[in-house]
Design a protein around this motif. Structure first.
Motif, PDB file in Angstrom:
ATOM      1  N   TYR A   8     -10.732   3.365  -6.082  1.00 25.85           N
ATOM      2  CA  TYR A   8     -10.698   3.564  -4.632  1.00 25.85           C
ATOM      3  C   TYR A   8     -11.962   4.283  -4.158  1.00 25.85           C
ATOM      4  CZ  TYR A   8      -8.871   5.338  -0.149  1.00 25.85           C
ATOM      5  OH  TYR A   8      -8.681   5.653   1.179  1.00 25.85           O
ATOM      6  N   GLN A   9     -12.335   5.329  -4.854  1.00 28.12           N
ATOM      7  CA  GLN A   9     -13.546   6.079  -4.491  1.00 28.12           C
ATOM      8  C   GLN A   9     -14.801   5.259  -4.778  1.00 28.12           C
ATOM      9  OE1 GLN A   9     -12.367   9.354  -7.010  1.00 28.12           O
ATOM     10  NE2 GLN A   9     -12.260  10.737  -5.238  1.00 28.12           N
ATOM     11  N   GLU A  13     -13.548   3.612  -0.534  1.00 28.42           N
ATOM     12  CA  GLU A  13     -12.279   4.089   0.031  1.00 28.42           C
ATOM     13  C   GLU A  13     -11.696   3.150   1.078  1.00 28.42           C
ATOM     14  OE1 GLU A  13     -12.705   8.297   0.906  1.00 28.42           O
ATOM     15  OE2 GLU A  13     -13.174   8.719  -1.191  1.00 28.42           O
ATOM     16  N   SER A  14     -11.087   3.715   2.080  1.00 27.90           N
ATOM     17  CA  SER A  14     -10.242   3.003   3.037  1.00 27.90           C
ATOM     18  C   SER A  14     -10.913   1.792   3.697  1.00 27.90           C
ATOM     19  CB  SER A  14      -9.772   3.992   4.111  1.00 27.90           C
ATOM     20  OG  SER A  14      -9.004   3.355   5.078  1.00 27.90           O
ATOM     21  N   THR A  54      -4.353   0.688  -1.549  1.00 29.45           N
ATOM     22  CA  THR A  54      -4.921   2.035  -1.452  1.00 29.45           C
ATOM     23  C   THR A  54      -4.391   2.897  -2.591  1.00 29.45           C
ATOM     24  OG1 THR A  54      -5.256   1.908   0.934  1.00 29.45           O
ATOM     25  CG2 THR A  54      -5.040   4.117  -0.016  1.00 29.45           C
ATOM     26  N   GLY A  59      -6.214   5.693  -4.560  1.00 24.87           N
ATOM     27  CA  GLY A  59      -6.362   6.446  -3.318  1.00 24.87           C
ATOM     28  C   GLY A  59      -5.096   7.218  -2.992  1.00 24.87           C
TER      29      GLY A  59
END
Length: 125
Positions: A8-9, A13-14, A54, A59
């Motif tokens: 995720y990082q 991310e998002s 996510t 995440g």
């Protein structure tokens, strides 16, 4: 002590997960082996996939526990999901990962996780 970075990082991310999901469903809806599964609208499904990925990619836990992978499979039992359908899902996901520019080791780690969940969903031989 070095902290391990999540997928995720690594991917941004998002915003990147959102782009991935939107790109993916653009492909899924056009795919001859997948599009017919989505006749009741797609907006809620896109949001659930965003929340799931996510968490699945490391995440924040935004996804309800009652829709975790074991429950996720149960929720999909009404659909005939064969290995062929899972392969089509993975094809769309791989194309989407490529299209948004994720490559190398990060892509390989993502596809390994996606393969695990795709084949977990198979419910018909």
């Amino acid at each position: 002590m070095k902290t391990e970075t999540s997928i995720y990082q690594e991917i941004g991310e998002s915003a990147t997960v959102r782009r991935l999901v939107e790109t993916f469903y653009g492909k899924v809806l056009k795919h001859p082996k997948l599009g017919h599964f989505f006749t009741k609208g797609i907006d809620e499904i896109i949001e659930k996939q965003f929340l799931f990925l996510t968490r699945y990619l490391g995440g924040p836990n935004l996804y309800p526990e009652d829709i975790s992978p074991p429950a996720l499979r149960t929720r999909h039992l009404e659909f005939e999901i064969t290995k062929e359908v899972s392969d089509a899902w993975l094809e769309c996901m791989g194309e989407s990962v490529d299209e948004i520019g994720i490559d190398g080791e990060t892509r390989a780690k993502m596809m390994e996780k996606f393969q695990a969940i795709a084949y977990h969903m198979v419910n018909k031989i």
